[in-house]
Design an enzyme around this catalytic site. Structure first.
Site, PDB file in Angstrom:
ATOM      1  N   LEU A  86       0.865  -1.174   0.000  1.00 48.88           N
ATOM      2  CA  LEU A  86       0.000   0.000   0.000  1.00 48.88           C
ATOM      3  C   LEU A  86       0.902   1.225   0.000  1.00 48.88           C
ATOM      4  O   LEU A  86       1.979   1.200   0.605  1.00 48.88           O
ATOM      5  CB  LEU A  86      -0.881   0.033   1.258  1.00 48.88           C
ATOM      6  CG  LEU A  86      -1.981  -1.016   1.384  1.00 48.88           C
ATOM      7  CD1 LEU A  86      -2.578  -0.986   2.788  1.00 48.88           C
ATOM      8  CD2 LEU A  86      -3.081  -0.788   0.340  1.00 48.88           C
ATOM      9  N   ASP A  87       0.477   2.309  -0.670  1.00 45.88           N
ATOM     10  CA  ASP A  87       1.326   3.491  -0.649  1.00 45.88           C
ATOM     11  C   ASP A  87       1.255   4.165   0.725  1.00 45.88           C
ATOM     12  O   ASP A  87       0.447   3.805   1.583  1.00 45.88           O
ATOM     13  CB  ASP A  87       0.998   4.448  -1.788  1.00 45.88           C
ATOM     14  CG  ASP A  87      -0.408   4.999  -1.731  1.00 45.88           C
ATOM     15  OD1 ASP A  87      -0.905   5.281  -0.629  1.00 45.88           O
ATOM     16  OD2 ASP A  87      -1.022   5.171  -2.803  1.00 45.88           O
ATOM     17  N   ARG A  88       2.110   5.136   0.927  1.00 46.92           N
ATOM     18  CA  ARG A  88       2.314   5.689   2.268  1.00 46.92           C
ATOM     19  C   ARG A  88       1.047   6.307   2.852  1.00 46.92           C
ATOM     20  O   ARG A  88       0.807   6.216   4.064  1.00 46.92           O
ATOM     21  CB  ARG A  88       3.452   6.731   2.239  1.00 46.92           C
ATOM     22  CG  ARG A  88       3.860   7.232   3.628  1.00 46.92           C
ATOM     23  CD  ARG A  88       5.260   7.816   3.602  1.00 46.92           C
ATOM     24  NE  ARG A  88       5.363   9.007   2.781  1.00 46.92           N
ATOM     25  CZ  ARG A  88       5.333  10.250   3.280  1.00 46.92           C
ATOM     26  NH1 ARG A  88       5.199  10.440   4.583  1.00 46.92           N
ATOM     27  NH2 ARG A  88       5.463  11.276   2.484  1.00 46.92           N
TER      28      ARG A  88
END
Length: 231
Positions: free
Chosen positions: A101-103
């Protein structure tokens, strides 16, 4: 790794000697005799010759983490906190992330040391559904679900996305199911239809659902049923 290779990796054992030991029934895998030199043996299996262990079995680890915003889906980073920073150090050995998952995104993150198992979870051709709750900057148009179901062209990868499902939950909120996991896929899909994702939360991967009682930043081991739920 093939059983014969594990034996021949021992300093004083030739490939011919390894095959002879296996054929003679002197080699066990997980305490059971194995006479197949080409048998694939993973790191989670023990191997012994005449009762002497030459490969101890590693302990598999499968964790569900409720990822908070602000953490990278990485094992180490010099600038930002990572998902691994939330895991007890005694569990860190060889852990990797299965499906990043992105930040800024939140929700279900799986960490494991079992690469073969994680490939089943993330391999696009296996078509494991990944379910996300999405909030957008603009109202979601009526045609968005139809466009997602048709698939969208991604120029960078030179491919059409697989059909995705969109269930509208509100004017700016939806539940989206995809079957791949391309780079920033859902954000790029909404961008293609003239909208922007402001919040992205993963709820499920296959039959593995984020526990409702698992607070952001907390984690737990997967159950046996969850581990065995992959095809």
């Amino acid at each position: 790794m093939k059983l014969s290779r594990i034996l021949s990796n021992q300093d004083s054992t030739s490939r011919k000697r390894a095959n002879a030991l296996i054929a003679a029934g002197r080699v066990t895998v997980n305490d059971l005799p194995c006479r197949v030199a080409a048998q694939e043996v993973d790191r989670f299996s023990s191997v012994a010759v005449d009762g002497e262990v030459i490969q101890a079995a590693d302990t598999p680890c499968y964790l569900m983490l409720h990822k908070p915003a602000g953490y990278l889906s990485a094992t180490v980073d010099s600038e930002h906190p990572t998902a691994l920073d939330l895991i007890s150090p005694d569990l860190h050995r060889d852990l990797h992330i299965a499906g990043r998952l992105d930040r800024s995104s939140t929700g279900l993150l799986i960490l494991t040391n079992d690469g073969q198992w994680s490939r089943q979870l993330t391999e696009p051709r296996i078509k494991i559904p990944k379910v996300y709750r999405v909030t957008t900057a603009e109202p979601i148009s009526e045609e968005t679900a139809e466009r997602f179901a048709e698939g969208l062209w991604f120029e960078y990868e030179q491919l059409h996305t697989s059909p995705a499902q969109l269930e509208q939950l509100g004017a700016r909120e939806a539940r989206v199911t995809i079957y791949e996991g391309r780079y920033h896929q859902i954000k790029r899909m909404f961008h293609r239809v003239g909208n922007r994702v402001t919040a992205l939360h993963r709820e499920r991967m296959g039959e593995i659902r984020l526990s409702r009682d698992l607070a952001a930043g907390d984690y737990r081991p997967l159950t046996t049923a969850e581990i065995l739920s992959l095809p």
